[in-house]
Design an enzyme around this catalytic site. Sequence first.
Site, short mmCIF file in Angstrom:
data_model
loop_
_atom_site.label_atom_id
_atom_site.label_comp_id
_atom_site.label_asym_id
_atom_site.label_seq_id
_atom_site.Cartn_x
_atom_site.Cartn_y
_atom_site.Cartn_z
N ASN A 144 0.83 -1.21 0.00
CA ASN A 144 0.00 0.00 0.00
C ASN A 144 0.86 1.26 0.00
O ASN A 144 0.63 2.17 0.80
CB ASN A 144 -0.95 0.01 1.21
CG ASN A 144 -1.90 -1.16 1.19
OD1 ASN A 144 -2.60 -1.38 0.21
ND2 ASN A 144 -1.91 -1.94 2.25
N ARG A 149 7.69 7.41 -1.47
CA ARG A 149 7.49 7.30 -0.02
C ARG A 149 8.27 6.12 0.55
O ARG A 149 8.78 6.20 1.68
CB ARG A 149 6.01 7.18 0.31
CG ARG A 149 5.73 7.32 1.81
CD ARG A 149 4.27 7.58 2.09
NE ARG A 149 4.06 7.74 3.53
CZ ARG A 149 3.38 6.89 4.28
NH1 ARG A 149 2.86 5.82 3.75
NH2 ARG A 149 3.23 7.12 5.56
N ARG A 200 3.51 -1.13 9.35
CA ARG A 200 4.65 -1.90 8.83
C ARG A 200 5.76 -2.04 9.88
O ARG A 200 6.63 -2.90 9.75
CB ARG A 200 5.20 -1.23 7.58
CG ARG A 200 4.16 -1.03 6.48
CD ARG A 200 4.68 -0.16 5.36
NE ARG A 200 3.62 0.23 4.44
CZ ARG A 200 2.86 1.31 4.58
NH1 ARG A 200 3.03 2.10 5.62
NH2 ARG A 200 1.93 1.59 3.69
N LYS A 252 3.15 -11.73 -3.08
CA LYS A 252 3.68 -10.66 -3.92
C LYS A 252 5.02 -10.14 -3.40
O LYS A 252 6.00 -10.03 -4.16
CB LYS A 252 2.67 -9.51 -4.00
CG LYS A 252 3.12 -8.34 -4.86
CD LYS A 252 2.00 -7.34 -5.03
CE LYS A 252 1.51 -6.80 -3.70
NZ LYS A 252 0.41 -5.84 -3.85
N PRO A 269 6.18 -10.79 -9.56
CA PRO A 269 5.28 -10.18 -8.59
C PRO A 269 4.10 -9.52 -9.32
O PRO A 269 4.29 -8.62 -10.13
CB PRO A 269 6.15 -9.11 -7.90
CG PRO A 269 7.56 -9.40 -8.34
CD PRO A 269 7.46 -10.07 -9.66
N ASP A 271 1.46 -7.13 -9.30
CA ASP A 271 0.93 -5.96 -8.61
C ASP A 271 0.03 -5.19 -9.57
O ASP A 271 -0.38 -5.69 -10.61
CB ASP A 271 2.07 -5.09 -8.06
CG ASP A 271 2.89 -4.48 -9.18
OD1 ASP A 271 2.66 -4.81 -10.37
OD2 ASP A 271 3.77 -3.66 -8.88
N HIS A 273 0.52 -2.67 -11.64
CA HIS A 273 1.03 -2.49 -13.00
C HIS A 273 0.99 -3.79 -13.79
O HIS A 273 0.58 -3.81 -14.96
CB HIS A 273 2.47 -1.96 -12.94
CG HIS A 273 2.58 -0.58 -12.40
ND1 HIS A 273 2.27 0.54 -13.13
CD2 HIS A 273 2.96 -0.13 -11.18
CE1 HIS A 273 2.46 1.61 -12.40
NE2 HIS A 273 2.88 1.24 -11.21
N PHE A 349 7.41 -3.39 -16.66
CA PHE A 349 7.04 -2.66 -15.45
C PHE A 349 7.60 -1.24 -15.49
O PHE A 349 6.91 -0.26 -15.22
CB PHE A 349 7.56 -3.41 -14.22
CG PHE A 349 7.25 -2.71 -12.91
CD1 PHE A 349 6.08 -2.97 -12.24
CD2 PHE A 349 8.14 -1.80 -12.35
CE1 PHE A 349 5.78 -2.33 -11.04
CE2 PHE A 349 7.87 -1.17 -11.16
CZ PHE A 349 6.69 -1.43 -10.50
#
Length: 495
Positions: A144, A149, A200, A252, A269, A271, A273, A349
């Site tokens: 997320n 970030r 996290r 993932k 993975p 995700d 995209h 990607f």
Amino acid sequence: MTATAPATAFPPWRTLPVCLSQLSLPIVLRSGQSFRWSHHPTYTLSEPAEFSYALPNRTLILRQLPAQGELHYRSIPSPADPDEDERWLRDYLSLDVDLKALYEEWAGRDSVFAEVRRLGRFEGVTMLRQPPWECLVSFICSSNNNIPRITLMISRLSSHFSPAHPSVPAPYAAHPFPPPSVLATPTAEQTLRELGFGYRAKYVVGTARMLLDDAHGKGSDEGALKWLKALRKRPGEEVREELIKFAGVGPKVGDCVALMCLDQRDAIPVDTHVWQIAVRDYAFLSSPYAARAVAPSASPFPSTKNKKPRKPAKLTKDSSITPAVYKAVGDMFRDRWGEWAGWAHSVLFAADLKAFQSPSSPPPTPSPSEAPSIPAASATLLSTTTAVPATPSLSSSPTPTPANKRRAPNTPAARRAPKRTRSGADEEGQGPPSTPMKEEKEERDERDDGPYPTPRATPASAAAGVEVGGEGASLAERIKLRRGRSGRSGTSGRG
């Protein structure tokens, strides 16, 4: 008269012959593989941008001169063995892999890949071979989240928990990544929460403690790092089974770690995209792989005697990624690209990231004193900051009351307020204050992998008759449409 400290004496540049088809440094280091490289743009035609990375005993500085086919490097302080940096770079940048031959093989097997390759802007997207511990923590933080970030969080973690190399001047990266024992202390979780890690934090600390237990590192950092590196010699399924035992690691994140540091070249993975690429460019929804994913035998929740058998679900571009769908998407790409499918997927990607779909120059990178955090929505990978204060204050915005929830006030102050992105971060790179309810929802979203947002049309795409991110536009068409376009350039991460 006060004596001034002498300026740092930079060692001379050393050179490795590396052509652009083997390595595109600006794309590889900013496409969401590693989050610890600091970018130092020069904004001159004669001097290329530099990148710095703090190793345990020195800081390595790189720059690439594509026209000359050269990669320049130097370390502060210089290692005792003059060949140590070259050995490290060859391993880390996978320079001994014939990437040009792989591109030719993928283009011969896949018309979509061939079309993207013809654009000539995504040559040299290699796969980094990262230190496993650093890579594991980085992708635990990716859920997320978005690339700027995540970069900010990892920079704060390194700055707070690791002392800086005393001889490295600003703005180069000076703080190495801390070992597991430093992140397994009783106060580490609270400190990480104060640094903006939110839910996290407990995953990072829990993973560090698990690595140090008797079954893994046997109480030492050296043993923990050795155990992780040993996964490179084990079969892919065993590697994934071991990784998902750690806190905060699902399929993932496990595939990200397996691909980017543990030599599992076929790991993909899936995700946001990758799912959109599969649906839009490879017609996944009408493929046999989609039918296989929704077959009754593929359901992780088989019917019982007291219930009627479930009808096969119908997949759409907004469907949630179940374990069966996740596997089916990966199988489709593995069958198409072969043993190195994970490497091929990383090229598409990178090509799908908005930051690399416009040839315009990045905005100037602010100094740490001007901008203590990395923008998450308006800045791109091209403007990654070079240093971050150890414990910057977290931004907080007031919770709207029922009266103003329906419509935001149209005042100058409201118009200046930072906007929220889909990831929950504002334009200053900070998310809203953590609350138990918010953390519970984020943890649930991470487990379920949520439905993906419906793509939005843009003025340029509407004029062209296609929807950017929709099924009507190929990846290459979308890249062409976005050339020269200004506007949103935020890049999402692996979460």
